[in-house]
Design a protein around this motif. Structure first.
Motif, PDB file in Angstrom:
ATOM      1  N   SER A 633      49.578  32.732  24.191  1.00  0.00           N
ATOM      2  CA  SER A 633      50.847  32.343  24.522  1.00  0.00           C
ATOM      3  C   SER A 633      51.477  33.575  25.392  1.00  0.00           C
ATOM      4  O   SER A 633      52.657  33.546  25.983  1.00  0.00           O
ATOM      5  N   GLN A 634      51.013  34.891  25.095  1.00  0.00           N
ATOM      6  CA  GLN A 634      51.548  36.221  25.790  1.00  0.00           C
ATOM      7  C   GLN A 634      50.856  36.310  27.046  1.00  0.00           C
ATOM      8  O   GLN A 634      49.937  36.937  27.239  1.00  0.00           O
ATOM      9  N   SER A 635      51.179  35.465  28.054  1.00  0.00           N
ATOM     10  CA  SER A 635      50.595  35.645  29.382  1.00  0.00           C
ATOM     11  C   SER A 635      51.045  36.923  30.186  1.00  0.00           C
ATOM     12  O   SER A 635      50.392  37.411  31.166  1.00  0.00           O
ATOM     13  N   ALA A 636      51.959  37.749  29.435  1.00  0.00           N
ATOM     14  CA  ALA A 636      52.409  39.145  30.237  1.00  0.00           C
ATOM     15  C   ALA A 636      51.192  39.843  29.990  1.00  0.00           C
ATOM     16  O   ALA A 636      50.943  40.847  30.702  1.00  0.00           O
ATOM     17  N   THR A 637      50.385  39.799  28.934  1.00  0.00           N
ATOM     18  CA  THR A 637      49.203  40.813  28.882  1.00  0.00           C
ATOM     19  C   THR A 637      48.163  40.441  30.027  1.00  0.00           C
ATOM     20  O   THR A 637      47.616  41.486  30.347  1.00  0.00           O
ATOM     21  N   LEU A 638      48.210  39.226  30.583  1.00  0.00           N
ATOM     22  CA  LEU A 638      47.208  38.908  31.771  1.00  0.00           C
ATOM     23  C   LEU A 638      47.928  39.556  33.110  1.00  0.00           C
ATOM     24  O   LEU A 638      47.309  40.102  33.795  1.00  0.00           O
ATOM     25  N   VAL A 639      49.102  39.608  33.035  1.00  0.00           N
ATOM     26  CA  VAL A 639      49.806  40.162  34.078  1.00  0.00           C
ATOM     27  C   VAL A 639      49.481  41.729  34.039  1.00  0.00           C
ATOM     28  O   VAL A 639      49.367  42.200  35.084  1.00  0.00           O
ATOM     29  N   ASN A 640      50.096  42.184  33.039  1.00  0.00           N
ATOM     30  CA  ASN A 640      49.534  43.675  32.894  1.00  0.00           C
ATOM     31  C   ASN A 640      48.182  43.991  33.083  1.00  0.00           C
ATOM     32  O   ASN A 640      47.972  45.010  33.712  1.00  0.00           O
ATOM     33  N   GLU A 655      43.719  39.226  41.220  1.00  0.00           N
ATOM     34  CA  GLU A 655      43.985  38.033  41.644  1.00  0.00           C
ATOM     35  C   GLU A 655      43.585  36.883  40.805  1.00  0.00           C
ATOM     36  O   GLU A 655      44.241  35.916  40.475  1.00  0.00           O
ATOM     37  N   VAL A 656      42.092  36.725  40.270  1.00  0.00           N
ATOM     38  CA  VAL A 656      41.807  36.083  39.267  1.00  0.00           C
ATOM     39  C   VAL A 656      42.621  35.964  38.036  1.00  0.00           C
ATOM     40  O   VAL A 656      43.025  34.750  37.758  1.00  0.00           O
ATOM     41  N   LEU A 657      43.066  37.060  37.441  1.00  0.00           N
ATOM     42  CA  LEU A 657      43.851  36.905  36.114  1.00  0.00           C
ATOM     43  C   LEU A 657      45.206  36.446  36.332  1.00  0.00           C
ATOM     44  O   LEU A 657      45.796  35.760  35.675  1.00  0.00           O
ATOM     45  N   LEU A 658      45.602  36.712  37.558  1.00  0.00           N
ATOM     46  CA  LEU A 658      47.193  36.424  37.718  1.00  0.00           C
ATOM     47  C   LEU A 658      47.183  34.775  38.117  1.00  0.00           C
ATOM     48  O   LEU A 658      47.956  34.025  37.329  1.00  0.00           O
ATOM     49  N   LYS A 659      45.952  34.300  38.830  1.00  0.00           N
ATOM     50  CA  LYS A 659      45.965  32.786  38.970  1.00  0.00           C
ATOM     51  C   LYS A 659      45.866  32.119  37.502  1.00  0.00           C
ATOM     52  O   LYS A 659      46.364  31.345  37.252  1.00  0.00           O
ATOM     53  N   GLN A 660      44.894  32.641  36.588  1.00  0.00           N
ATOM     54  CA  GLN A 660      44.604  32.328  35.246  1.00  0.00           C
ATOM     55  C   GLN A 660      46.002  32.241  34.484  1.00  0.00           C
ATOM     56  O   GLN A 660      46.426  31.366  33.879  1.00  0.00           O
ATOM     57  N   ALA A 661      46.732  33.275  34.689  1.00  0.00           N
ATOM     58  CA  ALA A 661      48.089  33.337  34.055  1.00  0.00           C
ATOM     59  C   ALA A 661      48.931  32.257  34.352  1.00  0.00           C
ATOM     60  O   ALA A 661      49.973  31.373  33.756  1.00  0.00           O
ATOM     61  N   ILE A 662      48.983  31.780  35.680  1.00  0.00           N
ATOM     62  CA  ILE A 662      49.908  31.016  36.326  1.00  0.00           C
ATOM     63  C   ILE A 662      49.486  29.598  35.989  1.00  0.00           C
ATOM     64  O   ILE A 662      50.306  28.644  35.682  1.00  0.00           O
ATOM     65  N   ASP A 663      48.128  29.200  35.951  1.00  0.00           N
ATOM     66  CA  ASP A 663      47.561  27.882  35.667  1.00  0.00           C
ATOM     67  C   ASP A 663      47.896  27.701  34.040  1.00  0.00           C
ATOM     68  O   ASP A 663      48.154  26.636  33.885  1.00  0.00           O
ATOM     69  N   THR A 664      47.692  28.788  33.282  1.00  0.00           N
ATOM     70  CA  THR A 664      48.032  28.417  31.820  1.00  0.00           C
ATOM     71  C   THR A 664      49.407  28.262  31.546  1.00  0.00           C
ATOM     72  O   THR A 664      49.883  27.190  30.869  1.00  0.00           O
ATOM     73  N   ARG A 665      50.202  28.791  32.277  1.00  0.00           N
ATOM     74  CA  ARG A 665      51.843  28.691  31.944  1.00  0.00           C
ATOM     75  C   ARG A 665      52.464  29.175  33.292  1.00  0.00           C
ATOM     76  O   ARG A 665      52.160  30.406  33.723  1.00  0.00           O
ATOM     77  N   ASP A 667      54.368  30.997  34.903  1.00  0.00           N
ATOM     78  CA  ASP A 667      54.910  32.169  34.517  1.00  0.00           C
ATOM     79  C   ASP A 667      55.306  32.958  35.685  1.00  0.00           C
ATOM     80  O   ASP A 667      54.687  33.291  36.467  1.00  0.00           O
ATOM     81  N   VAL A 668      56.872  33.312  35.612  1.00  0.00           N
ATOM     82  CA  VAL A 668      57.374  33.607  36.949  1.00  0.00           C
ATOM     83  C   VAL A 668      56.981  35.114  37.247  1.00  0.00           C
ATOM     84  O   VAL A 668      56.674  35.563  38.318  1.00  0.00           O
ATOM     85  N   SER A 669      56.583  35.910  35.954  1.00  0.00           N
ATOM     86  CA  SER A 669      56.364  37.460  36.111  1.00  0.00           C
ATOM     87  C   SER A 669      54.931  37.432  36.789  1.00  0.00           C
ATOM     88  O   SER A 669      54.645  38.202  37.577  1.00  0.00           O
ATOM     89  N   ALA A 670      53.992  36.501  36.480  1.00  0.00           N
ATOM     90  CA  ALA A 670      52.887  36.371  36.999  1.00  0.00           C
ATOM     91  C   ALA A 670      52.853  36.083  38.555  1.00  0.00           C
ATOM     92  O   ALA A 670      52.130  36.508  39.245  1.00  0.00           O
ATOM     93  N   MET A 671      53.782  35.029  38.814  1.00  0.00           N
ATOM     94  CA  MET A 671      53.973  34.442  40.182  1.00  0.00           C
ATOM     95  C   MET A 671      54.360  35.915  40.988  1.00  0.00           C
ATOM     96  O   MET A 671      53.901  36.236  42.174  1.00  0.00           O
ATOM     97  N   GLU A 672      55.408  36.585  40.408  1.00  0.00           N
ATOM     98  CA  GLU A 672      55.917  37.719  41.131  1.00  0.00           C
ATOM     99  C   GLU A 672      54.652  38.888  41.530  1.00  0.00           C
ATOM    100  O   GLU A 672      54.713  39.271  42.421  1.00  0.00           O
ATOM    101  N   GLU A 673      54.035  39.087  40.343  1.00  0.00           N
ATOM    102  CA  GLU A 673      53.097  40.076  40.453  1.00  0.00           C
ATOM    103  C   GLU A 673      51.994  39.732  41.430  1.00  0.00           C
ATOM    104  O   GLU A 673      51.578  40.678  42.359  1.00  0.00           O
ATOM    105  N   LEU A 674      51.483  38.529  41.579  1.00  0.00           N
ATOM    106  CA  LEU A 674      50.644  38.167  42.666  1.00  0.00           C
ATOM    107  C   LEU A 674      51.181  38.169  43.923  1.00  0.00           C
ATOM    108  O   LEU A 674      50.517  38.454  45.094  1.00  0.00           O
ATOM    109  N   ALA A 675      52.517  37.795  43.982  1.00  0.00           N
ATOM    110  CA  ALA A 675      53.284  37.967  45.267  1.00  0.00           C
ATOM    111  C   ALA A 675      53.400  39.613  45.885  1.00  0.00           C
ATOM    112  O   ALA A 675      53.006  39.741  47.001  1.00  0.00           O
TER     113      ALA A 675
END
Length: 872
Positions: A633-640, A655-665, A667-675
């Motif tokens: 549930s803590q997708s921020a760890t994938l972003v980090n 990129e793989v991890l951020l897409k996984q975070a976005i697919d799981t939930r 998550d805006v922070s993951a989307m922005e990090e990918l951006a």
């Protein structure tokens, strides 16, 4: 008349036999012989608890199973046999001294073969209850020599009695069920050692009985009482045989068994004391208030009433609760208390049954009553406070084994009434069937109470609203559910009922927004309970955040000292040391937290932060990924983790991890990090598309808008960037980053007046915020805007302000030189050429490779030369 009565009697017998599933017959089927005497009670035992199979881990299950490394197989098997029920070393003073290694072993095997799902733990509990029910029917029929119908009815009562729900539906209640199973096996084999004529078999049965008794005790402490029951039963059987045969050999055999049994009991108790390192468990007043009363009369009256209350729960299990600690049962402090009448009534009835059994001992019915009394009383003795105080006021689970004797007693009473009231047998039977139905329905309903933490804790509020503990437990649930307002209410209610409740003070403090009030609650918790580990942790963290770092770390050190195996204490200590820059010690604490609790999410996440701070980004990413595995549930760890991979240049993995975070939930922070990743790697179009998606989701934080606007501005769409930032500024009037970025955009749009107005506000806010490091650039930017609109005096003032902050700022010197150079060209103030030359030379000293400054110096010298010629 007599004939008619006999016909009715025969008809009733046929109907009764049909109701109990033809208990007296063995019916052949394709699979062999089915003994319905055992199958019917066993089936009913399963049906009654079937609706509890999907229950979650609740109450003590969370600590004894979910949070127990002994259960998860994280500790050595032999270490498990040195730990208590809660995985603490049993020899330590902080241990609860509950030594039940066989129960923990059963949990460990459960976890090993079926995984962590609660369903399978419930299945095993219900299966064990079915086995115990079957063994009980066998004991009544073949050991106590009761009629088949009597044994079956006793088994049916035992199968459905609601007092068993805590033991069966509460997973930690397995200790009681497992102990009961070995208890009955020990009793059965002991009885066979008495009646068997083969000496070899007799010895085998007797040794087996002792082994089963030892295992029963190692499943739960009360299991050892089976040897007391066995000795009394042996004495009764010996007395009966002596009257019948009068053989000295019978008495000799009894004495031998008695001596060996007492010796074995002493060994078991000695072992129990040895494994505890000679120390007994320590309890608080909240665990058992009566035991802490100085008045002998108060203790005596209260203990007596508690025994009567236990009997009442067996007779009428109406108001039941999962926790009877604290002041759930008010003390009986005087003889005038009307509750003494209940004690007196229970004592008189027990005495009457005992004397009746003693005076009519030779009669079969009274012999069975004596046995039922022994089966009820002896297993209850350890929980009675007679020999030593126990750690609870009342506990329904401890009645699991004593209820066998009670169920047999009720059954004997039923058949006694059945024999006396011949004309009303149909009515008596109907009443008994209705009783079984009512008990089954109550058990079915009570199982629902044990489904979740919420249902359990809500039931406690309904059953014992005056009990501080149930309010405290419910508040903990509400806190975990983030219903903070309601949680505060119930913590305060717990403290209203019991002002010296240390844990309630501690937990309430964690929810209060007022720091000083929170601190006072933590300190009060420590005053009431100096070794309260959580209060040490919370107070230490609070003081550290307030800037009292040394004092805060002192409290955290004490928390670690109290119990080193607490991952919360270790992580908190490591976090504070990391903040002070003591990375080596912090790393040791994080590693220790992970070692003692391999499923500690906070340990992995915090250690990952430390590794990132110390530049070990690849390791940091691995620990972030492990933290995510523990709590998805803590997708921020994938972003980090992705940020760490981006830092070391592994864009693909990031990129793989951020897409996984976005697919799981999503998550805006993951989307922005990918951006940001896309933009930094030149994929601007994809970056902007992601930012547009974020905007559509209304996920735009202020920081996100600023970053998006910067990219838009860099792409040349200054008008859109202006619009975006102006819009977000409406709700963020004093946000420094928004003001500063908007000022830059305004400057690029040649809206210099708006730009310097914005920058003036930023400078004021920055001064107030004491962000001195940002002031230099802000003055430079505002000076540039003044310069562009030819407000040279103000531009010069800003550049000089930079030099007052940092005399070695090359750009400020260069810009000062430029303003003086312009003034010299315009022939404004005298001495401008000298001032321009001074600043240009300072700038070139600080930045020798600045070609623009060199060109300006050359122009300045030409201007000086022209002036010299003109003057000459």
């Amino acid at each position: 008349m007599k004939k008619s009565e006999n016909n009715n009697y025969s008809k009733f017998n046929r109907n009764f036999a049909k109701c109990q599933g033809e208990f007296t017959n063995k019916t052949k089927s394709k699979s062999g012989l089915i003994n319905w005497n055992y199958l019917f009670p066993a089936t009913l035992a399963f049906i009654c608890y079937a609706n509890g199979l999907k229950g979650d881990f609740v109450h003590d299950d969370i600590f004894a199973i979910k949070g127990n490394p002994d259960v998860h197989g994280e500790t050595d098997i032999w270490e498990m046999f040195r730990n208590d029920f809660w995985s603490k070393s049993i020899s330590k003073n902080t241990s609860h001294k509950s030594y039940r290694p066989f129960t923990v072993l059963s949990f460990r095997l459960n976890y090993m073969y079926t995984g962590p799902e609660s369903l399978y733990f419930h299945v095993i509990n219900v299966a064990l209850h079915v086995i115990v029910t079957t063994l009980f029917v066998y004991t009544c029929q073949n050991v106590l020599h009761q009629r088949e119908r009597c044994a079956v009815l006793a088994g049916l009562l035992f199968a459905v009695h609601p007092i068993h729900t805590e033991a069966v539906s509460g997973i930690v209640g397995r200790a009681d069920i497992l102990a009961a199973a070995f208890y009955l096996l020990s009793f059965i084999t002991y009885s066979k050692s008495i009646i068997n004529n083969n000496v070899k078999h007799r010895v085998i049965f007797y040794i087996s009985s002792l082994v089963f008794a030892a295992v029963a005790m190692l499943s739960k402490e009360t299991g050892v009482t089976v040897l007391g029951v066995a000795v009394v039963y042996d004495a009764m059987e010996t007395l009966k045989n002596l009257r019948k045969d009068g053989k000295e050999k019978v008495l000799s055999s009894f004495v031998t068994r008695f001596i060996f049994t007492i010796f074995f009991i002493a060994i078991l108790l000695g072992f129990r004391l040895w494994i505890m390192d000679g120390s007994l468990p320590t309890f608080t007043r909240a665990d058992n208030p009566a035991s802490f009363e100085e008045s002998v009369l108060t203790r005596g009256f209260t203990y007596g009433y508690l025994m009567a209350l236990n009997i009442w729960l067996l007779v009428a299990p109406i108001n039941m609760c999962y926790d009877w600690q604290h002041d759930s049962v008010p003390l009986v402090e005087s003889l005038a208390d009307p509750r003494n009448l209940a004690t007196f009534t229970a004592a008189v009835m027990t005495f009457y049954i005992f004397m009746s059994s003693l005076l009519h001992y030779g009669k079969k019915h009274h012999y069975a009553l004596s046995v039922s009394l022994v089966l009820t009383v002896v297993p209850f003795v350890p929980a009675s406070n007679i020999f030593f105080p126990v750690g609870f006021v009342l506990a329904e689970r401890v009645l699991y084994i004593p209820s066998m004797g009670f169920c047999l007693f009720v059954t004997l009473g039923f058949f006694r009434i059945f024999d006396i009231l011949r004309c009303y047998r149909t009515h008596v039977t109907t009443i008994m069937l209705c009783l079984l139905l009512l008990l089954s329905l109550k058990t079915w309903q009570q199982n629902r109470v044990w489904q979740t933490r919420e249902t359990l804790f809500r039931s406690g509020i309904r059953a014992l609203p005056h009990n501080a503990k149930v309010h405290y437990n419910y508040a903990n649930f509400l806190k975990d559910s983030r219903e903070y307002e309601n949680a505060v209410y119930h913590y305060k209610e717990a403290l209203r009922l019991e002002s010296d409740y240390a844990s309630a003070h501690n937990n309430l403090g964690t929810l209060l927004g007022d720091i000083s009030e929170a601190e006072s609650h933590f300190r009060e918790a420590l005053r009431l309970q100096p070794n309260h580990q959580s209060a040490h942790i919370n107070l230490g963290n609070l003081l550290f955040k307030r800037g009292l770092k040394k004092e805060g770390i002192g409290y955290l050190y004490k928390a670690v000292e109290i119990e080193f195996r607490n991952p919360d204490a270790l992580v908190s200590m490591g976090g504070c040391l990391m903040e002070t820059g003591n990375y080596t010690q912090a790393e040791n604490y994080f590693q220790s937290a992970i070692e003692v609790s391999p499923d500690c999410y906070e340990g992995y996440a915090s250690y990952a932060v430390l590794l990132s701070k110390t530049g070990r980004h690849e390791e940091s990413a691995l620990y972030y990924k492990k933290a995510y595995e523990l709590d998805s549930s803590q997708s921020a760890t994938l972003v980090n983790a992705a940020h760490a991979y981006r830092t070391i240049g592994d864009i693909r993995e990031a990129e793989v991890l951020l897409k996984q975070a976005i697919d799981t939930r999503r998550d805006v922070s993951a989307m922005e990090e990918l951006a940001v990743l896309y933009y930094s790697s030149g994929r601007t179009r994809e970056s902007l598309a992601l930012y547009d998606d974020i905007e559509k989701q209304n996920g735009n934080s202020t920081e996100t808008v600023v970053r998006h606007a910067k990219i838009v501005a860099n792409q040349g769409d200054l008008e859109r960037a202006d619009e975006m930032l102006s819009k977000v500024l409406l709700n963020n009037h004093n946000d420094i980053d928004v003001l500063k970025t908007l000022a830059q955009v305004k400057g690029q749009l040649k809206k210099h007046q708006q730009a310097y107005e914005l920058l003036s506000k930023v400078i004021t806010l920055t001064k107030n915020a004491e962000r001195r490091n940002d002031l230099e650039q802000l003055y430079i930017e505002r000076g540039n805007n003044y310069r562009d609109i030819k407000m040279y005096d103000k531009a010069l003032s800003d550049y000089e302000a930079v030099l007052r902050i940092n005399p070695h700022h090359s750009t400020a010197h260069g810009n000062c030189g430029t303003i003086h150079h312009i003034n010299a060209v315009m022939q404004e103030p005298s001495g401008s050429i000298e001032k321009a030359r001074y600043h240009y030379h300072k700038a070139i000293e600080l930045d020798p490779h600045n070609d623009i400054i060199r060109d300006n110096i050359a122009r300045l010298e030409r201007l000086q030369y022209q002036r010299d010629i003109g003057v000459g």
